[in-house]
Design a protein around this motif. Structure first.
Motif, mmCIF file in Angstrom:
data_model
loop_
_atom_site.group_PDB
_atom_site.id
_atom_site.type_symbol
_atom_site.label_atom_id
_atom_site.label_comp_id
_atom_site.label_asym_id
_atom_site.label_seq_id
_atom_site.Cartn_x
_atom_site.Cartn_y
_atom_site.Cartn_z
ATOM 1 N N TRP A 260 15.681 88.605 40.417
ATOM 2 C CA TRP A 260 16.696 87.574 40.261
ATOM 3 C C TRP A 260 16.143 86.210 40.678
ATOM 4 N N GLU A 261 16.250 85.244 39.783
ATOM 5 C CA GLU A 261 15.815 83.873 40.048
ATOM 6 C C GLU A 261 17.040 83.049 40.430
ATOM 7 N N ALA A 262 17.333 83.024 41.718
ATOM 8 C CA ALA A 262 18.560 82.388 42.209
ATOM 9 C C ALA A 262 18.597 80.889 41.924
ATOM 10 N N HIS A 263 17.429 80.260 41.768
ATOM 11 C CA HIS A 263 17.420 78.821 41.477
ATOM 12 C C HIS A 263 17.760 78.522 40.026
ATOM 13 N N LYS A 264 17.823 79.576 39.185
ATOM 14 C CA LYS A 264 18.158 79.393 37.773
ATOM 15 C C LYS A 264 19.493 80.012 37.382
ATOM 16 N N TYR A 265 19.854 81.108 38.035
ATOM 17 C CA TYR A 265 21.067 81.844 37.664
ATOM 18 C C TYR A 265 21.954 82.051 38.881
ATOM 19 N N THR B 240 24.065 84.466 39.439
ATOM 20 C CA THR B 240 24.119 85.865 39.851
ATOM 21 C C THR B 240 23.050 86.657 39.102
ATOM 22 N N PRO B 241 22.664 87.828 39.634
ATOM 23 C CA PRO B 241 21.747 88.698 38.878
ATOM 24 C C PRO B 241 22.333 89.111 37.535
ATOM 25 N N GLN B 242 23.657 89.247 37.485
ATOM 26 C CA GLN B 242 24.315 89.639 36.239
ATOM 27 C C GLN B 242 24.164 88.552 35.166
ATOM 28 N N ALA B 243 24.242 87.296 35.600
ATOM 29 C CA ALA B 243 24.072 86.194 34.656
ATOM 30 C C ALA B 243 22.649 86.180 34.096
ATOM 31 N N GLN B 244 21.686 86.477 34.943
ATOM 32 C CA GLN B 244 20.299 86.538 34.486
ATOM 33 C C GLN B 244 20.116 87.685 33.501
ATOM 34 N N GLU B 245 20.703 88.827 33.803
ATOM 35 C CA GLU B 245 20.597 89.990 32.919
ATOM 36 C C GLU B 245 21.244 89.704 31.567
ATOM 37 N N ALA B 246 22.373 89.001 31.582
ATOM 38 C CA ALA B 246 23.068 88.686 30.334
ATOM 39 C C ALA B 246 22.233 87.765 29.448
ATOM 40 N N ASN B 247 21.385 86.948 30.064
ATOM 41 C CA ASN B 247 20.555 86.017 29.308
ATOM 42 C C ASN B 247 19.247 86.642 28.821
ATOM 43 N N LEU B 248 18.943 87.863 29.280
ATOM 44 C CA LEU B 248 17.649 88.480 28.980
ATOM 45 C C LEU B 248 17.368 88.605 27.485
ATOM 46 N N PRO B 249 18.314 89.062 26.652
ATOM 47 C CA PRO B 249 17.995 89.167 25.213
ATOM 48 C C PRO B 249 17.559 87.836 24.600
ATOM 49 N N LEU B 250 18.225 86.747 24.984
ATOM 50 C CA LEU B 250 17.834 85.430 24.478
ATOM 51 C C LEU B 250 16.434 85.050 24.955
ATOM 52 N N LEU B 251 16.140 85.360 26.227
ATOM 53 C CA LEU B 251 14.824 85.060 26.766
ATOM 54 C C LEU B 251 13.735 85.829 26.026
ATOM 55 N N LEU B 252 13.976 87.100 25.758
ATOM 56 C CA LEU B 252 12.981 87.914 25.066
ATOM 57 C C LEU B 252 12.726 87.394 23.654
ATOM 58 N N ASP B 253 13.794 86.972 22.968
ATOM 59 C CA ASP B 253 13.623 86.389 21.631
ATOM 60 C C ASP B 253 12.815 85.104 21.711
ATOM 61 N N TRP B 254 13.072 84.325 22.761
ATOM 62 C CA TRP B 254 12.352 83.070 22.928
ATOM 63 C C TRP B 254 10.872 83.328 23.192
#
Length: 198
Positions: free
Chosen positions: A111-116, A118-132
């Motif tokens: 979890w990157e607390a300086h960016k997200y 909550t850990p859940q918010a980071q997990e929700a963004n993972l598909p977009l990150l992988l596509d990027w």
């Protein structure tokens, strides 16, 4: 012929998301007592990951960071902002371990607390990150492989590229010594991480 080697104290680390930039920056900073600037913190408006700061403001933030410290590490995927740091003639490190390794690192990322928030918010963004991450090899913007290669090849200061995952767990000092060397030939194109960390 003996060549005097100047020890590098400032670094710019460039690469795709998941290439290991932040990990290498922390590892190196802990060994040379350097401050770290994550370019995400100056590229975007405070509290927003959807609105970029004006380019001039971001560049000035990078320049102010570099001017104000004797030992520093700037890391990120923004070739334009890395270019601002390069005006101070640091050692440029380009991490390019390949798509599969970058994707794996993103999936394993803590979890990157300086960016997200909550850990859940980071997990929700993972598909977009992988596509990027996958798009890195086809895009043509400042965040692309093409832009990173152009930045690296155009830099006339000390530089080094790693096309394999770095072994930062080994107690060997070989990798650290190679990173601190400031006499890398500008024509240098690639290094094997296995050789460096053996």
């Amino acid at each position: 012929m003996n060549i005097a080697v100047c020890e590098a104290t400032c670094f710019a680390i460039l690469g795709n998301a998941g290439s290991g930039k932040s990990t290498l920056a922390r590892w190196l900073a802990s060994r040379i007592d350097a401050a770290i600037l994550d370019l995400d913190t100056v590229a975007w408006m405070p509290g927003s990951e959807v609105r970029r700061r004006p380019e001039a403001e971001s560049r000035e933030a990078v320049a102010a960071f570099c001017r104000g410290r004797e030992r520093w590490i700037v890391e990120g995927c923004y070739s334009g902002l890395i270019g601002e740091a390069l005006l101070f003639m640091p050692k440029l490190i380009f991490l390019n371990p390949g798509e599969a390794r970058c994707l794996a690192h993103c999936r394993e990322r803590a979890w990157e607390a300086h960016k997200y928030d909550t850990p859940q918010a980071q997990e929700a963004n993972l598909p977009l990150l992988l596509d990027w991450v996958r798009g890195y090899y086809k895009r043509e913007d400042e965040l692309s492989l093409a832009a990173h290669q152009a930045c690296f090849e155009g830099y006339r200061g000390p530089r080094q590229v790693f096309d394999s995952q770095l072994d930062l767990e080994s107690p060997s000092q070989r990798l650290l010594k190679d990173l601190l060397r400031n006499d890398v030939d500008p024509a240098f194109q690639s290094s094997s991480a296995k050789k460096l960390s053996a």
